[in-house]
Scaffold this motif. Structure first.
Motif, short mmCIF file in Angstrom:
data_model
loop_
_atom_site.label_atom_id
_atom_site.label_comp_id
_atom_site.label_asym_id
_atom_site.label_seq_id
_atom_site.Cartn_x
_atom_site.Cartn_y
_atom_site.Cartn_z
N THR A 148 15.79 -16.30 29.87
CA THR A 148 15.34 -14.92 30.09
C THR A 148 16.10 -13.96 29.20
O THR A 148 15.51 -13.07 28.56
N PHE A 149 17.42 -14.12 29.13
CA PHE A 149 18.24 -13.26 28.28
C PHE A 149 17.87 -13.43 26.80
O PHE A 149 17.81 -12.46 26.04
N SER A 150 17.64 -14.68 26.41
CA SER A 150 17.27 -14.95 25.02
C SER A 150 15.94 -14.29 24.66
O SER A 150 15.80 -13.68 23.59
N LEU A 151 14.97 -14.39 25.57
CA LEU A 151 13.66 -13.78 25.32
C LEU A 151 13.77 -12.27 25.19
O LEU A 151 13.23 -11.67 24.24
N VAL A 159 11.83 -20.16 23.51
CA VAL A 159 12.20 -21.19 22.54
C VAL A 159 11.12 -21.41 21.48
O VAL A 159 11.43 -21.56 20.30
N VAL A 160 9.86 -21.41 21.90
CA VAL A 160 8.77 -21.79 21.00
C VAL A 160 8.20 -20.61 20.24
O VAL A 160 7.73 -20.76 19.12
N VAL A 161 8.24 -19.41 20.84
CA VAL A 161 7.62 -18.26 20.19
C VAL A 161 8.65 -17.24 19.70
O VAL A 161 8.76 -16.98 18.50
N ILE A 217 19.26 -24.43 27.75
CA ILE A 217 18.50 -23.98 26.58
C ILE A 217 17.18 -24.73 26.45
O ILE A 217 16.18 -24.17 26.01
N THR A 218 17.15 -26.00 26.84
CA THR A 218 15.93 -26.79 26.66
C THR A 218 15.11 -26.90 27.94
O THR A 218 14.26 -27.76 28.05
N THR A 219 15.37 -26.05 28.94
CA THR A 219 14.60 -26.12 30.17
C THR A 219 13.18 -25.65 29.92
O THR A 219 12.93 -24.78 29.10
N GLY A 220 12.23 -26.25 30.68
CA GLY A 220 10.84 -25.89 30.53
C GLY A 220 10.51 -24.61 31.27
O GLY A 220 11.37 -23.80 31.56
N GLY A 221 9.23 -24.44 31.61
CA GLY A 221 8.79 -23.22 32.27
C GLY A 221 8.23 -22.23 31.28
O GLY A 221 8.47 -22.32 30.07
N ALA A 222 7.47 -21.26 31.79
CA ALA A 222 6.81 -20.28 30.93
C ALA A 222 7.81 -19.46 30.13
O ALA A 222 7.62 -19.24 28.93
N VAL A 223 8.88 -19.01 30.78
CA VAL A 223 9.88 -18.21 30.08
C VAL A 223 10.57 -19.03 29.00
O VAL A 223 10.80 -18.55 27.89
N GLY A 224 10.89 -20.28 29.34
CA GLY A 224 11.53 -21.15 28.35
C GLY A 224 10.66 -21.39 27.14
O GLY A 224 11.13 -21.38 26.00
N LEU A 259 5.99 -20.95 11.09
CA LEU A 259 5.13 -21.96 11.71
C LEU A 259 5.87 -23.28 11.87
O LEU A 259 5.74 -23.96 12.90
N GLY A 260 6.66 -23.66 10.86
CA GLY A 260 7.44 -24.89 10.95
C GLY A 260 8.48 -24.83 12.06
O GLY A 260 8.68 -25.80 12.79
N HIS A 261 9.13 -23.68 12.20
CA HIS A 261 10.14 -23.49 13.25
C HIS A 261 9.50 -23.56 14.63
O HIS A 261 10.08 -24.12 15.57
N ILE A 262 8.31 -22.99 14.77
CA ILE A 262 7.59 -23.04 16.05
C ILE A 262 7.29 -24.49 16.44
O ILE A 262 7.52 -24.90 17.59
N VAL A 263 6.80 -25.27 15.49
CA VAL A 263 6.48 -26.67 15.77
C VAL A 263 7.75 -27.46 16.07
O VAL A 263 7.79 -28.27 17.01
#
Length: 296
Positions: free
Chosen positions: A67-70, A152-154, A141-148, A224-228
Motif C-alpha cells: 500500500t505504501f509503495s503504491l 508491483v506490476v503497474v 513485497i511479493t504478496t498477491g492481492g489487488a494492491v500488490g 513493458l519489459g519491466h511490467i512482464v
C-alpha cells in the motif's frame, strides 16, 4: 566547436545534480508516505507511557508495504507530470515516452522471461545464508492481492522506468557516453534496492533495459519489459507450493525465454524487408482497360 574540458566537467556535474534531484524526489515520496505511520505509532506509545520502540512502526510498514509503495509511486508520478505540465514540456520528450514501432516496442517483453529465468536460477544457487537475508528483506513485497498487483506490476515499473531511465539515464547521456550513462543509472537503480542481492539483479536489469531504451530512443520497451518481469513474481504467489508447480513454471519460462526473442527477431527482419522493398508502380496502357466503375 569542440567543448573544453571545463565545459564537459560542468555538463557532467549538472547532469549529476539533476539526477540527484530526481532520485531525491523518488526516495522522498516513499519517506513522506511512511512518516505518518511512524508518527502515529510513536504517538500511541507515548500516550500509553511506553518506551519508544522503533520496531513497531517498522512492522506496520512491512505489513502494509504494498500500500505504501503504491501511494509513494503515484505521488512521485503526479509530481513529475505536474512539474512538466507547468513547464509546458511534452511528456514524450521530457520523459522519453516517445512512440516506438513494433517489434522494437516489444523487445523488453521478449527478453523479460529470459531475464527472470536467469535471476531465478542465480538466486537458487546462492548460499543459504544469503537467501535467508534476501527473503527477510523481501518480506511483504511479493504478496498477491489487488494492491500488490497494482503496486508491483503497474505502478513500480512505470515510475521506476520514468525516473531511472526516462529522467536520470537520459540526463546523464547528455553529458557522458551513452554506455556510461546506462551503467551509472543502473548502479543508482540497484543501490535504491538496498540489499546486496537486490543490487546485483537490479543492476543487471537496469543495464539491459537501459541499453535497450538507448537504442530505441524511448523508455516504452523497458516499461513493458519491466511490467512482464514483475508479473512473474506475482504469478508465483498464486501457484501451488509444490515441486511440480515450480518445475512447470520454470519449463514455461524456459520456452518463453527461447521462443519470444526468436519471434521478436523474425518480426524485426520482416519489417526491415517490408520497408526496404521497392514500391511497384502499376503501368496501364491507354485503351487496354477503359472501363471506369465510377461511370456506372
Amino acid at each position: 566547436m569542440k567543448p573544453s574540458t571545463g565545459e564537459r566537467v560542468a555538463d557532467v556535474l549538472l547532469a549529476l545534480v539533476k539526477s540527484v534531484c530526481y532520485l531525491a524526489l523518488f526516495l522522498g515520496s516513499q519517506v513522506l508516505v511512511m512518516l505518518p505511520v511512524i508518527a502515529v505509532a510513536a504517538f500511541q506509545m507515548v500516550l500509553k507511557g511506553e518506551n519508544l520502540d522503533g520496531s513497531l512502526p517498522f512492522q506496520a510498514i512491512v505489513e502494509h508495504s504494498m500500500t505504501f509503495s503504491l501511494i509513494a509511486n503515484l505521488l512521485t508520478l503526479v509530481v513529475i507530470l505536474t512539474f512538466y505540465l507547468v513547464r509546458r514540456k511534452k511528456f514524450s520528450e521530457a520523459l522519453w515516452l516517445r512512440r516506438v514501432d513494433a517489434p522494437a516496442l516489444w523487445e523488453g517483453v521478449a527478453f523479460a522471461p529470459g531475464l527472470y529465468l536467469v535471476v531465478s536460477l542465480v538466486l537458487a544457487s546462492l548460499p543459504e545464508s544469503w537467501l535467508e537475508s534476501y527473503n527477510e528483506a523481501s518480506a511483504g513485497i511479493t504478496t498477491g492481492g489487488a494492491v500488490g498487483v497494482l503496486a508491483v506490476v503497474v505502478a513500480a515499473p512505470v515510475v521506476e522506468e520514468i525516473v531511472f531511465r526516462g529522467l536520470i539515464m537520459t540526463r546523464l547521456s547528455q553529458a557522458m557516453p551513452g554506455w556510461l550513462a546506462v551503467l551509472v543509472s543502473a548502479a543508482i537503480f540497484g543501490a535504491c534496492h538496498r540489499h546486496p542481492v537486490w543490487f546485483g539483479y537490479a543492476f543487471v536489469l537496469g543495464s539491459v533495459f537501459g541499453f535497450m531504451d538507448l537504442r530505441a530512443g524511448s523508455i516504452w520497451p523497458s516499461i513493458l519489459g519491466h511490467i512482464v518481469f514483475n508479473s512473474f513474481s506475482q504469478i508465483i504467489t498464486v501457484l501451488p507450493e509444490t515441486d511440480e508447480a515450480e518445475i512447470m513454471f520454470m519449463v514455461v519460462l524456459l520456452v518463453l525465454a527461447v521462443a519470444a526473442p526468436i519471434v521478436d527477431r523474425v518480426a524485426a527482419r520482416a519489417r526491415r524487408k517490408a520497408q526496404a522493398a521497392p514500391v511497384q508502380e502499376l503501368h496501364i496502357q491507354p485503351g487496354v482497360y477503359d472501363f471506369d466503375p465510377w461511370d456506372a
